[in-house]
Design an enzyme around this catalytic site. Structure first.
Site, PDB file in Angstrom:
ATOM      1  N   GLU A 127      -0.630   0.629  -2.767  1.00  0.00           N
ATOM      2  CA  GLU A 127      -0.051   1.635  -3.667  1.00  0.00           C
ATOM      3  C   GLU A 127       1.058   1.044  -4.544  1.00  0.00           C
ATOM      4  O   GLU A 127       1.289   1.480  -5.665  1.00  0.00           O
ATOM      5  CB  GLU A 127       0.491   2.813  -2.851  1.00  0.00           C
ATOM      6  CG  GLU A 127      -0.569   3.794  -2.388  1.00  0.00           C
ATOM      7  CD  GLU A 127      -1.374   3.353  -1.179  1.00  0.00           C
ATOM      8  OE1 GLU A 127      -2.106   4.199  -0.643  1.00  0.00           O
ATOM      9  OE2 GLU A 127      -1.313   2.174  -0.765  1.00  0.00           O
ATOM     10  N   HIS A 135       3.734   6.511  -0.354  1.00  0.00           N
ATOM     11  CA  HIS A 135       3.995   7.374   0.804  1.00  0.00           C
ATOM     12  C   HIS A 135       4.538   6.601   2.002  1.00  0.00           C
ATOM     13  O   HIS A 135       5.413   7.071   2.719  1.00  0.00           O
ATOM     14  CB  HIS A 135       2.710   8.119   1.186  1.00  0.00           C
ATOM     15  CG  HIS A 135       1.521   7.229   1.462  1.00  0.00           C
ATOM     16  ND1 HIS A 135       0.690   7.400   2.536  1.00  0.00           N
ATOM     17  CD2 HIS A 135       1.015   6.144   0.799  1.00  0.00           C
ATOM     18  CE1 HIS A 135      -0.272   6.476   2.522  1.00  0.00           C
ATOM     19  NE2 HIS A 135      -0.086   5.706   1.476  1.00  0.00           N
ATOM     20  N   ARG A 136       4.015   5.390   2.237  1.00  0.00           N
ATOM     21  CA  ARG A 136       4.433   4.654   3.441  1.00  0.00           C
ATOM     22  C   ARG A 136       5.870   4.126   3.339  1.00  0.00           C
ATOM     23  O   ARG A 136       6.557   4.008   4.346  1.00  0.00           O
ATOM     24  CB  ARG A 136       3.458   3.522   3.760  1.00  0.00           C
ATOM     25  CG  ARG A 136       2.069   4.054   4.048  1.00  0.00           C
ATOM     26  CD  ARG A 136       1.246   3.219   4.996  1.00  0.00           C
ATOM     27  NE  ARG A 136      -0.101   3.788   5.073  1.00  0.00           N
ATOM     28  CZ  ARG A 136      -0.439   4.851   5.788  1.00  0.00           C
ATOM     29  NH1 ARG A 136       0.455   5.476   6.520  1.00  0.00           N
ATOM     30  NH2 ARG A 136      -1.678   5.301   5.766  1.00  0.00           N
ATOM     31  N   LYS A 169       0.600  12.240  -0.295  1.00  0.00           N
ATOM     32  CA  LYS A 169      -0.628  11.446  -0.353  1.00  0.00           C
ATOM     33  C   LYS A 169      -1.388  11.517   0.975  1.00  0.00           C
ATOM     34  O   LYS A 169      -2.614  11.581   0.988  1.00  0.00           O
ATOM     35  CB  LYS A 169      -0.281  10.003  -0.699  1.00  0.00           C
ATOM     36  CG  LYS A 169      -1.480   9.095  -0.921  1.00  0.00           C
ATOM     37  CD  LYS A 169      -1.015   7.724  -1.397  1.00  0.00           C
ATOM     38  CE  LYS A 169      -2.119   6.706  -1.361  1.00  0.00           C
ATOM     39  NZ  LYS A 169      -3.177   6.898  -2.340  1.00  0.00           N
ATOM     40  N   ASP A 195      -4.935  12.563  -1.445  1.00  0.00           N
ATOM     41  CA  ASP A 195      -6.102  11.673  -1.493  1.00  0.00           C
ATOM     42  C   ASP A 195      -7.414  12.397  -1.182  1.00  0.00           C
ATOM     43  O   ASP A 195      -8.450  12.101  -1.778  1.00  0.00           O
ATOM     44  CB  ASP A 195      -5.921  10.488  -0.528  1.00  0.00           C
ATOM     45  CG  ASP A 195      -5.076   9.370  -1.147  1.00  0.00           C
ATOM     46  OD1 ASP A 195      -4.322   9.676  -2.095  1.00  0.00           O
ATOM     47  OD2 ASP A 195      -5.170   8.223  -0.691  1.00  0.00           O
ATOM     48  N   ASN A 243      -4.360   8.024  -7.160  1.00  0.00           N
ATOM     49  CA  ASN A 243      -4.090   6.664  -6.678  1.00  0.00           C
ATOM     50  C   ASN A 243      -4.797   6.464  -5.345  1.00  0.00           C
ATOM     51  O   ASN A 243      -4.289   5.796  -4.447  1.00  0.00           O
ATOM     52  CB  ASN A 243      -2.581   6.421  -6.540  1.00  0.00           C
ATOM     53  CG  ASN A 243      -2.247   4.938  -6.391  1.00  0.00           C
ATOM     54  OD1 ASN A 243      -3.092   4.070  -6.600  1.00  0.00           O
ATOM     55  ND2 ASN A 243      -1.019   4.644  -6.016  1.00  0.00           N
ATOM     56  N   ASP A 255      -1.413  -1.460   7.214  1.00  0.00           N
ATOM     57  CA  ASP A 255      -0.636  -0.255   6.880  1.00  0.00           C
ATOM     58  C   ASP A 255       0.436   0.017   7.935  1.00  0.00           C
ATOM     59  O   ASP A 255       1.607   0.241   7.618  1.00  0.00           O
ATOM     60  CB  ASP A 255      -1.561   0.962   6.746  1.00  0.00           C
ATOM     61  CG  ASP A 255      -2.383   0.906   5.459  1.00  0.00           C
ATOM     62  OD1 ASP A 255      -2.076   0.064   4.594  1.00  0.00           O
ATOM     63  OD2 ASP A 255      -3.337   1.684   5.332  1.00  0.00           O
TER      64      ASP A 255
END
Length: 437
Positions: A348, A392-393, A423, A51, A97, A320
């Site tokens: 995402e 990613h999460r 990311k 990012d 993204n 998040d």
């Protein structure tokens, strides 16, 4: 399709310390503010990830000069500010993204004007930007959609700011308000600019980060609660000289949860009780679930304190980090409900749907609604192959399924496409392995 995967075996105990990578939210905000300001800025510990790479590449395409210096303790990025005047009046920008990059950059380019195109990966073209574009165009900018209305890709032309008041919805993404706040000083040349928020503002802690950083760069923002924000005319961003990027509080959540589930103590370094990031409040949610939490100026530590307790709470302020709670709920003593998380659906991936699908694979009973998810833990966690949805999460959250908790043991788990963690945290699985005992 990628066929890469990572197999995690069960982990009976975790302990140790983890130095966090820099915050994504802070990194990309500081990069844009540095570029727009007068003078040279030295950014210490900027996050190295997909990012931030996207933002750095975009700034270079726009003619902003920056260099990276490696030091014994980390990195320093030197950015030469352009004082709100971009050297390159046209550019074609690929934004991957990265929501934290495309949204503020769209606002900056629209206000400055030129001939710019912004596009990204297919998922980026499904992530809403219409409320931001509507607010900008109502103020006199000229932003067009080149694909589906309300979504990138975008074409930005020269406009003229003709208004003193803008309004933007607060209930889809706080990044829209962040973007407008960051460019408000560029609009407020001859008269004050006021930004009105329509509806309930979600993710307020992210707006607090934005306001904190804008003030660090020498611009005063007048605040009327969370309803409106005013910037007086004639203010320009000034270099703060050197600015440090805090460790990423969202990334801290996985390690703190690991400590709470599988013994500990696990300490994260780089964020603490004085953090400007709202996601440090994740530690309070873990405490509610019965974990033992201690905090210093620049560290937080978690350890298990018996079985985790089920939680029923509003997670609008930490969307998040709340994903980590949904997985920690597998280890709780009953069903947990995470409420007011509609923003998960426009991240995402559709994170409510993705989380429900993958939690069911490991044996949980999951109920999902438009803005909530309820997780009933299984009698025992079952081995599974986890899909990560290029998110990613999802990959980081589901590593926790391998941990042995007090009430139930973890299971071997296969994480598909583990590189999606690039990311925000390229070294995540290495750091996770280091605390696994």
């Amino acid at each position: 399709m990628t066929h890469e995967y990572l197999d995690l075996q069960t982990v009976p105990h975790v302990e140790g310390a983890v130095r966090l990578p820099g915050s994504k939210s802070i990194s990309n905000r500081i990069l844009l503010l540095s570029a727009l300001s007068q003078g040279q800025v030295a950014i210490v510990d900027l996050l190295a990830s997909d990012d931030t790479a996207v933002m750095l590449a975009a700034l270079r395409s726009l003619g902003v000069q920056w260099s990276e210096e490696k030091t014994a303790t980390g990195t320093i990025h030197h950015v030469t500010g352009v004082a709100g005047v971009l050297p390159n009046k046209s550019a074609d920008l690929f934004m991957g993204n990265a929501g934290t990059a495309i949204r503020p950059l769209t606002a900056a380019l629209a206000v400055i004007g030129g001939d710019y195109t912004l596009h990204g990966v297919p998922r980026m073209h499904e992530r809403p930007i219409g409320d931001l574009v509507d607010a900008l165009n109502a103020a006199g900018t000229n932003v067009e959609y080149t694909g589906n209305k309300g979504y990138p890709p975008l074409h930005i032309k020269q406009g003229k700011i003709t208004t003193e008041r803008l309004s933007v919805r607060g209930d889809v993404s706080s990044q829209f308000l962040t973007a407008l706040l960051m460019v408000a000083p560029l609009m407020a040349k001859d008269h004050a600019i006021t930004i009105d928020v329509i509806g309930e503002l979600i993710s307020k802690p992210y707006i607090e980060i934005t306001l904190n950083l804008i003030r660090r760069f020498g611009v005063k923002v007048e605040q009327n609660g969370w309803e409106s924000f005013t910037i007086q005319p004639g203010q320009v961003y000034q270099s703060p000289g050197t600015i440090h990027v805090e460790g990423d509080a969202s990334s801290a959540s996985y390690f703190l949860a690991a400590g709470a589930i599988a013994g500990g103590p696990v300490r994260v370094e780089g964020v603490g009780k004085d953090s400007i990031q709202g996601d440090v409040r994740f530690a309070a949610a873990l405490e509610q679930m019965g974990a033992q939490i201690t905090m210093g100026d620049n560290w937080i530590e978690a350890r298990a304190n018996g079985p985790l307790k089920a939680i029923d709470a509003d997670f609008n302020h930490i969307p998040d980090a709340a994903m980590t709670i949904a997985v920690a709920a597998l280890y709780a003593d009953g069903p947990s409900t995470l409420r007011n998380i509609a923003s998960w659906r426009v991240k995402e991936t559709d994170r409510i749907a993705a989380m429900a699908t993958e939690l069911r694979k490991v044996g949980a009973i999951v109920e999902e609604g438009p803005d909530y998810i309820k997780v009933t833990p299984p009698a025992q966690i079952t081995p599974a192959t986890i899909d990560t949805y290029d998110d990613h999460r999802m990959a980081m959250c589901f590593s926790l399924v391998s941990l042995d908790g007090v009430l139930r043991k973890g299971a071997a788990v296969r994480i598909n496409d583990p590189k999606c963690v690039n990311k925000t945290f390229p070294e995540y699985f290495k750091a996770f392995a280091e605390i696994a005992k």
